[in-house]
Design a protein around this motif. Structure first.
Motif, mmCIF file in Angstrom:
data_model
loop_
_atom_site.group_PDB
_atom_site.id
_atom_site.type_symbol
_atom_site.label_atom_id
_atom_site.label_comp_id
_atom_site.label_asym_id
_atom_site.label_seq_id
_atom_site.Cartn_x
_atom_site.Cartn_y
_atom_site.Cartn_z
ATOM 1 N N ASP A 57 -44.105 -49.537 -18.723
ATOM 2 C CA ASP A 57 -43.973 -48.736 -19.938
ATOM 3 C C ASP A 57 -45.261 -48.668 -20.754
ATOM 4 O O ASP A 57 -45.248 -48.231 -21.897
ATOM 5 N N VAL A 58 -46.394 -49.065 -20.172
ATOM 6 C CA VAL A 58 -47.661 -49.047 -20.904
ATOM 7 C C VAL A 58 -48.130 -47.621 -21.141
ATOM 8 O O VAL A 58 -48.574 -47.274 -22.224
ATOM 9 N N TYR A 59 -48.029 -46.797 -20.137
ATOM 10 C CA TYR A 59 -48.466 -45.405 -20.247
ATOM 11 C C TYR A 59 -47.248 -44.524 -20.482
ATOM 12 O O TYR A 59 -46.207 -44.690 -19.862
ATOM 13 N N SER A 60 -47.383 -43.569 -21.377
ATOM 14 C CA SER A 60 -46.287 -42.639 -21.607
ATOM 15 C C SER A 60 -46.732 -41.244 -21.187
ATOM 16 O O SER A 60 -47.869 -40.845 -21.395
ATOM 17 N N MET A 116 -54.479 -35.254 -11.775
ATOM 18 C CA MET A 116 -53.037 -35.482 -11.685
ATOM 19 C C MET A 116 -52.572 -36.535 -12.700
ATOM 20 O O MET A 116 -51.409 -36.558 -13.087
ATOM 21 N N TRP A 117 -53.482 -37.403 -13.141
ATOM 22 C CA TRP A 117 -53.195 -38.480 -14.081
ATOM 23 C C TRP A 117 -53.285 -38.011 -15.540
ATOM 24 O O TRP A 117 -52.947 -38.753 -16.459
ATOM 25 N N LEU A 118 -53.720 -36.775 -15.766
ATOM 26 C CA LEU A 118 -53.930 -36.242 -17.118
ATOM 27 C C LEU A 118 -52.777 -36.457 -18.098
ATOM 28 O O LEU A 118 -53.025 -36.809 -19.251
ATOM 29 N N PRO A 119 -51.512 -36.268 -17.714
ATOM 30 C CA PRO A 119 -50.438 -36.422 -18.707
ATOM 31 C C PRO A 119 -50.281 -37.846 -19.244
ATOM 32 O O PRO A 119 -49.730 -38.043 -20.312
ATOM 33 N N TYR A 120 -50.779 -38.829 -18.521
ATOM 34 C CA TYR A 120 -50.594 -40.218 -18.938
ATOM 35 C C TYR A 120 -51.689 -40.678 -19.900
ATOM 36 O O TYR A 120 -51.414 -41.339 -20.893
ATOM 37 N N THR A 121 -52.941 -40.382 -19.580
ATOM 38 C CA THR A 121 -54.072 -40.725 -20.455
ATOM 39 C C THR A 121 -55.063 -39.562 -20.437
ATOM 40 O O THR A 121 -56.054 -39.593 -19.712
ATOM 41 N N PRO A 122 -54.796 -38.531 -21.219
ATOM 42 C CA PRO A 122 -55.611 -37.312 -21.142
ATOM 43 C C PRO A 122 -57.098 -37.522 -21.421
ATOM 44 O O PRO A 122 -57.944 -36.996 -20.701
#
Length: 151
Positions: A57-60, A116-122
């Motif tokens: 739950d660290v990344y939203s 692909m990881w953009l939504p988690y840590t833009p």
């Protein structure tokens, strides 16, 4: 008396060599910096990976996105890629020839995965994409050193 062109005269040849040497020095510095960046990007990837694996739950996620992976799965992806990036970065710093081509390929893979990881840590994903783009540029622009090593 025949007039020599600047490129065939001793001073002209010397001047051309100086320009080539200064470009090679910049390219070699860029390659060294790319190696350091690959090493740092690898260590940061390992940290991102461990964080994602340890705490789901660290990344939203920001909004709905096509590439839906569990954060733990992303953690494993970042962990493995981070280890490989760090090894290739260390290889570049040691001057290994295999590390140049491998670094370009892995930096390209890193760009795709960070997209692909953009939504988690833009913000960090965009920064990683920019760093990987510079790594590709630096490793592809070091043609002078590769040509002089082959000659």
């Amino acid at each position: 008396m025949a007039q020599q062109s600047p490129s065939t005269s001793p001073t002209g040849a010397h001047r051309d060599r100086d320009v080539f040497d200064s470009r090679s020095a910049w390219a070699a510095s860029g390659t060294m910096f790319a190696g350091v960046l690959l090493l740092i990007e690898g260590v940061l990837g390992v940290i991102k990976g461990i964080t994602g694996i340890a705490r789901n739950d660290v990344y939203s996620q920001v909004g709905d996105y096509v590439f839906k992976f569990d954060v733990a799965a992303w953690g494993w992806i970042h962990l493995v890629l981070g280890i490989v990036l760090a090894v290739v970065g260390a290889g570049l710093l040691k001057g290994a020839l295999w590390a140049r081509a491998t670094g370009v390929v892995l930096a390209a893979v890193s760009i795709v995965l960070n997209f692909m990881w953009l939504p988690y840590t833009p913000i960090w994903a965009v920064i990683s994409i920019a760093i990987s783009g510079f790594i590709i540029w630096a490793l592809c622009n070091d043609g002078g050193r590769a040509r002089s090593a082959g000659a």
